[in-house]
Design a protein around this motif. Structure first.
Motif, PDB file in Angstrom:
ATOM      1  N   LYS A  24       0.479  -1.217   0.057  1.00 50.33           N
ATOM      2  CA  LYS A  24       0.033  -0.173   0.138  1.00 50.33           C
ATOM      3  C   LYS A  24       0.582   1.633   0.311  1.00 50.33           C
ATOM      4  O   LYS A  24       0.612   1.812  -0.720  1.00 50.33           O
ATOM      5  CB  LYS A  24      -1.113  -0.045   0.968  1.00 50.33           C
ATOM      6  N   GLN A  25       1.817   1.001   0.860  1.00 51.31           N
ATOM      7  CA  GLN A  25       2.437   1.973   0.929  1.00 51.31           C
ATOM      8  C   GLN A  25       3.065   2.382  -0.302  1.00 51.31           C
ATOM      9  O   GLN A  25       3.679   3.398  -0.920  1.00 51.31           O
ATOM     10  CB  GLN A  25       3.905   2.926   2.498  1.00 51.31           C
ATOM     11  N   GLU A  28       1.014   4.114  -2.569  1.00 55.86           N
ATOM     12  CA  GLU A  28       1.440   5.683  -2.677  1.00 55.86           C
ATOM     13  C   GLU A  28       2.448   6.197  -2.806  1.00 55.86           C
ATOM     14  O   GLU A  28       2.347   7.326  -3.783  1.00 55.86           O
ATOM     15  CB  GLU A  28       0.855   5.766  -1.102  1.00 55.86           C
ATOM     16  N   LYS A  29       3.084   5.737  -2.825  1.00 51.61           N
ATOM     17  CA  LYS A  29       3.917   7.150  -3.202  1.00 51.61           C
ATOM     18  C   LYS A  29       5.039   6.477  -4.355  1.00 51.61           C
ATOM     19  O   LYS A  29       5.010   7.596  -5.206  1.00 51.61           O
ATOM     20  CB  LYS A  29       5.441   5.825  -2.815  1.00 51.61           C
ATOM     21  N   ARG A  31       1.666   6.563  -7.326  1.00 52.24           N
ATOM     22  CA  ARG A  31       1.331   7.376  -7.366  1.00 52.24           C
ATOM     23  C   ARG A  31       1.669   8.770  -6.859  1.00 52.24           C
ATOM     24  O   ARG A  31       1.333  10.301  -7.571  1.00 52.24           O
ATOM     25  CB  ARG A  31       0.092   7.183  -6.488  1.00 52.24           C
ATOM     26  N   ASP A  32       2.146   9.403  -6.045  1.00 51.64           N
ATOM     27  CA  ASP A  32       2.912  10.788  -5.409  1.00 51.64           C
ATOM     28  C   ASP A  32       4.099  11.243  -6.351  1.00 51.64           C
ATOM     29  O   ASP A  32       3.966  11.951  -7.534  1.00 51.64           O
ATOM     30  CB  ASP A  32       3.609  10.646  -4.095  1.00 51.64           C
TER      31      ASP A  32
END
Length: 111
Positions: A24-25, A28-29, A31-32
């Motif tokens: 998940k992290q 998110e990273k 996508r960022d």
């Protein structure tokens, strides 16, 4: 079920949860990173477009300046040619007047 098996199952579940959290992290990273890359790309594109517009404007100003200089130069050349034509026309006019006057005087002088 023996306690050993339960501990192993708990460790497996905990490892799966940790793996899921890491996944998940990472998503998110990712996508960022993509969002930042897109923002940077848009910013770069805007800068390139602005620079291209400035260069186009500079080119247009320079072309306009060169065109004005060329027009002035051509205008001067045309004026010089017109002046030469006027001078030649005046000389010919003077010659024509002298010729006519000479004929008039000769006609009246022999009469």
């Amino acid at each position: 079920m023996p306690a050993m098996d339960m501990d192993a199952i708990r460790e497996i579940r905990q490892a799966e949860q940790q793996a899921e959290e890491i996944k998940k992290q990472a998503m998110e990273k990712a996508r960022d990173i993509l969002r930042k890359a897109e923002e940077e790309g848009n910013r770069f594109l805007a800068e390139v477009v602005q620079q291209a517009q400035q260069e186009r404007q500079q080119f247009m100003r320079q072309a306009e300046h060169e065109a004005k200089k060329e027009i002035e130069s051509l205008g001067q050349k045309v004026e010089q040619e017109c002046q030469k034509i006027r001078q030649v026309a005046q000389i010919r006019m003077d010659e024509a007047i002298s010729l006519v006057m000479g004929k008039v005087v000769n006609i009246h002088g022999h009469s």
